[in-house]
Design a protein around this motif. Structure first.
Motif, PDB file in Angstrom:
ATOM      1  N   ILE A   1     -14.916   9.529   5.035  1.00  0.00           N
ATOM      2  CA  ILE A   1     -13.565   9.670   4.486  1.00  0.00           C
ATOM      3  C   ILE A   1     -13.308  11.104   4.043  1.00  0.00           C
ATOM      4  CG2 ILE A   1     -12.029   8.945   2.617  1.00  0.00           C
ATOM      5  CD1 ILE A   1     -13.443   6.213   2.714  1.00  0.00           C
ATOM      6  N   ARG A   2     -14.298  11.723   3.411  1.00  0.00           N
ATOM      7  CA  ARG A   2     -14.138  13.112   2.955  1.00  0.00           C
ATOM      8  C   ARG A   2     -13.941  14.058   4.133  1.00  0.00           C
ATOM      9  NH1 ARG A   2     -15.837  14.423  -2.310  1.00  0.00           N
ATOM     10  NH2 ARG A   2     -16.536  16.460  -1.602  1.00  0.00           N
ATOM     11  N   GLN A   3     -14.707  13.807   5.195  1.00  0.00           N
ATOM     12  CA  GLN A   3     -14.573  14.666   6.373  1.00  0.00           C
ATOM     13  C   GLN A   3     -13.190  14.521   7.001  1.00  0.00           C
ATOM     14  OE1 GLN A   3     -17.881  13.527   8.842  1.00  0.00           O
ATOM     15  NE2 GLN A   3     -19.327  14.918   7.811  1.00  0.00           N
ATOM     16  N   MET A   4     -12.745  13.265   7.150  1.00  0.00           N
ATOM     17  CA  MET A   4     -11.442  13.025   7.756  1.00  0.00           C
ATOM     18  C   MET A   4     -10.294  13.525   6.868  1.00  0.00           C
ATOM     19  SD  MET A   4     -12.012   9.215   9.347  1.00  0.00           S
ATOM     20  CE  MET A   4     -10.356   9.178  10.040  1.00  0.00           C
ATOM     21  N   ALA A   5     -10.519  13.537   5.552  1.00  0.00           N
ATOM     22  CA  ALA A   5      -9.483  13.985   4.619  1.00  0.00           C
ATOM     23  C   ALA A   5      -9.416  15.500   4.521  1.00  0.00           C
ATOM     24  CB  ALA A   5      -9.737  13.375   3.242  1.00  0.00           C
ATOM     25  N   GLY A   6     -10.446  16.173   5.052  1.00  0.00           N
ATOM     26  CA  GLY A   6     -10.452  17.635   4.992  1.00  0.00           C
ATOM     27  C   GLY A   6     -10.692  18.166   3.585  1.00  0.00           C
ATOM     28  N   ILE A   7     -11.585  17.509   2.860  1.00  0.00           N
ATOM     29  CA  ILE A   7     -11.894  17.952   1.500  1.00  0.00           C
ATOM     30  C   ILE A   7     -12.650  19.278   1.548  1.00  0.00           C
ATOM     31  CG2 ILE A   7     -13.088  17.378  -0.639  1.00  0.00           C
ATOM     32  CD1 ILE A   7     -10.737  15.571  -0.029  1.00  0.00           C
ATOM     33  N   ASN A   8     -12.247  20.216   0.685  1.00  0.00           N
ATOM     34  CA  ASN A   8     -12.975  21.484   0.572  1.00  0.00           C
ATOM     35  C   ASN A   8     -13.277  21.756  -0.899  1.00  0.00           C
ATOM     36  OD1 ASN A   8     -10.700  23.166  -0.579  1.00  0.00           O
ATOM     37  ND2 ASN A   8      -9.756  22.532   1.359  1.00  0.00           N
TER      38      ASN A   8
ATOM     39  N   ASP B   1     -12.463  24.065  -2.841  1.00  0.00           N
ATOM     40  CA  ASP B   1     -11.405  24.622  -3.676  1.00  0.00           C
ATOM     41  C   ASP B   1     -10.452  23.555  -4.215  1.00  0.00           C
ATOM     42  OD1 ASP B   1     -12.389  27.178  -3.260  1.00  0.00           O
ATOM     43  OD2 ASP B   1     -11.148  27.518  -1.481  1.00  0.00           O
ATOM     44  N   ASP B   2     -10.524  22.347  -3.672  1.00  0.00           N
ATOM     45  CA  ASP B   2      -9.633  21.282  -4.123  1.00  0.00           C
ATOM     46  C   ASP B   2     -10.006  20.829  -5.537  1.00  0.00           C
ATOM     47  OD1 ASP B   2      -8.160  21.220  -1.807  1.00  0.00           O
ATOM     48  OD2 ASP B   2      -9.456  19.725  -0.842  1.00  0.00           O
ATOM     49  N   SER B   3      -9.004  20.533  -6.317  1.00  0.00           N
ATOM     50  CA  SER B   3      -9.254  19.949  -7.634  1.00  0.00           C
ATOM     51  C   SER B   3      -9.661  18.484  -7.454  1.00  0.00           C
ATOM     52  CB  SER B   3      -8.001  20.040  -8.508  1.00  0.00           C
ATOM     53  OG  SER B   3      -6.955  19.260  -7.958  1.00  0.00           O
ATOM     54  N   VAL B   4     -10.197  17.907  -8.520  1.00  0.00           N
ATOM     55  CA  VAL B   4     -10.603  16.505  -8.466  1.00  0.00           C
ATOM     56  C   VAL B   4      -9.390  15.623  -8.141  1.00  0.00           C
ATOM     57  CG1 VAL B   4     -11.574  14.582  -9.783  1.00  0.00           C
ATOM     58  CG2 VAL B   4     -12.471  16.891 -10.105  1.00  0.00           C
TER      59      VAL B   4
ATOM     60  N   ALA C   1      -6.701  16.460  -6.495  1.00  0.00           N
ATOM     61  CA  ALA C   1      -6.302  16.659  -5.098  1.00  0.00           C
ATOM     62  C   ALA C   1      -7.256  15.938  -4.148  1.00  0.00           C
ATOM     63  CB  ALA C   1      -6.262  18.156  -4.773  1.00  0.00           C
ATOM     64  N   LYS C   2      -8.549  15.952  -4.477  1.00  0.00           N
ATOM     65  CA  LYS C   2      -9.533  15.297  -3.621  1.00  0.00           C
ATOM     66  C   LYS C   2      -9.258  13.799  -3.519  1.00  0.00           C
ATOM     67  CE  LYS C   2     -13.316  18.567  -4.498  1.00  0.00           C
ATOM     68  NZ  LYS C   2     -14.637  18.760  -5.127  1.00  0.00           N
ATOM     69  N   TYR C   3      -9.014  13.163  -4.668  1.00  0.00           N
ATOM     70  CA  TYR C   3      -8.790  11.721  -4.646  1.00  0.00           C
ATOM     71  C   TYR C   3      -7.458  11.366  -4.001  1.00  0.00           C
ATOM     72  CZ  TYR C   3     -12.953  10.158  -7.080  1.00  0.00           C
ATOM     73  OH  TYR C   3     -14.248   9.839  -7.395  1.00  0.00           O
ATOM     74  N   GLN C   4      -6.464  12.222  -4.168  1.00  0.00           N
ATOM     75  CA  GLN C   4      -5.193  11.984  -3.475  1.00  0.00           C
ATOM     76  C   GLN C   4      -5.392  11.986  -1.966  1.00  0.00           C
ATOM     77  OE1 GLN C   4      -2.467  14.959  -4.911  1.00  0.00           O
ATOM     78  NE2 GLN C   4      -2.146  13.934  -6.884  1.00  0.00           N
ATOM     79  N   LYS C   5      -6.157  12.963  -1.485  1.00  0.00           N
ATOM     80  CA  LYS C   5      -6.417  13.057  -0.055  1.00  0.00           C
ATOM     81  C   LYS C   5      -7.239  11.866   0.439  1.00  0.00           C
ATOM     82  CE  LYS C   5      -6.305  18.113   0.439  1.00  0.00           C
ATOM     83  NZ  LYS C   5      -7.109  19.306   0.820  1.00  0.00           N
ATOM     84  N   MET C   6      -8.269  11.473  -0.325  1.00  0.00           N
ATOM     85  CA  MET C   6      -9.149  10.383   0.096  1.00  0.00           C
ATOM     86  C   MET C   6      -8.424   9.038   0.090  1.00  0.00           C
ATOM     87  SD  MET C   6     -12.981  11.351  -1.356  1.00  0.00           S
ATOM     88  CE  MET C   6     -12.536  11.364  -3.083  1.00  0.00           C
TER      89      MET C   6
END
Length: 220
Positions: A182-189, A191-194, A196-201
């Protein structure tokens, strides 16, 4: 009877009880009731008078207690109480009357050396403080209702979506492998805040489940 004798013999018990504060106290009437028999012994005289005064912008009641013994020796004590600007359930005359009662009590306390409090450096003072703390009811404030932050909502939603993904796909998918995919598909990096990461995931997890469901319907 001299004033000193009255001061030594006067016993004014705290016969009043404050239910709200949980403590006993003596009123002006208690002091007067206790002192009258002593005054009668030697025909001593006690008088009380009130006078409204202004201190700055506030109205005060100045009470004067005058003690005169049988030898016409006079001692005067004064007490002050400020009138409340307003008091729920009271008209102006009642507000003034309450201030007068307090002022007279303070004047009598000074005249007859009545002190409701112990000195701050004595054992009795600390006992009084502890007793007062035990007597006064503790009114607990209702615990504030905790509002769930958007991050907490996203975290909970993500866990549910992740579990649905694991259950939907056959194989050996684990929580770790699901997170990684999921992280890979969401493009987590990094620099993302926590947040932002959960929003993307959350968004990516929904897309994965949506694609899976759509694909399954087509094959039916």
């Amino acid at each position: 009877m001299t004033l000193l004798t009255v001061q030594m013999e006067l016993k004014a018990p705290k016969s009043q009880y404050n239910k709200f504060g949980g403590y006993n106290y003596r009123s002006t009437e208690d002091i007067l009731q206790a002192v009258k028999p002593l005054l009668k012994k030697d025909n001593d005289h006690l008088s009380l008078s009130d006078e409204p005064i202004m201190v700055g912008d506030w109205h005060y009641i100045k009470a004067t207690a005058t003690f005169t013994d049988k030898n016409d020796k006079t001692t005067i004590s004064t007490g002050y109480a400020r009138e409340a600007a307003n008091k729920k359930g009271m008209d102006d005359s009642q507000i003034t009357g309450t201030a007068s009662s307090y002022a007279r009590k303070y004047a009598l306390n000074g005249l007859f050396l009545i002190d409701d409090n112990k000195d701050a450096d004595t054992d009795e003072y600390h006992k009084q403080q502890r007793s007062s703390a035990w007597q006064q009811p503790t009114r607990k404030r209702p615990a504030p209702q905790k509002q769930m932050s958007q991050l907490q909502k996203n975290q909970q939603e993500y866990k549910k979506l992740r579990q649905q993904i694991i259950e939907s796909f056959s194989g050996d998918m684990t929580v770790d492998s699901a997170n990684k995919q999921i992280r890979q598909m969401a493009g987590i990096n990094n620099d993302d805040s926590v947040e932002a990461k959960y929003q993307k995931m959350v968004k990516t997890a929904k897309e994965i489940l949506n694609n899976y469901n759509n694909g399954g319907n087509k094959n039916d």
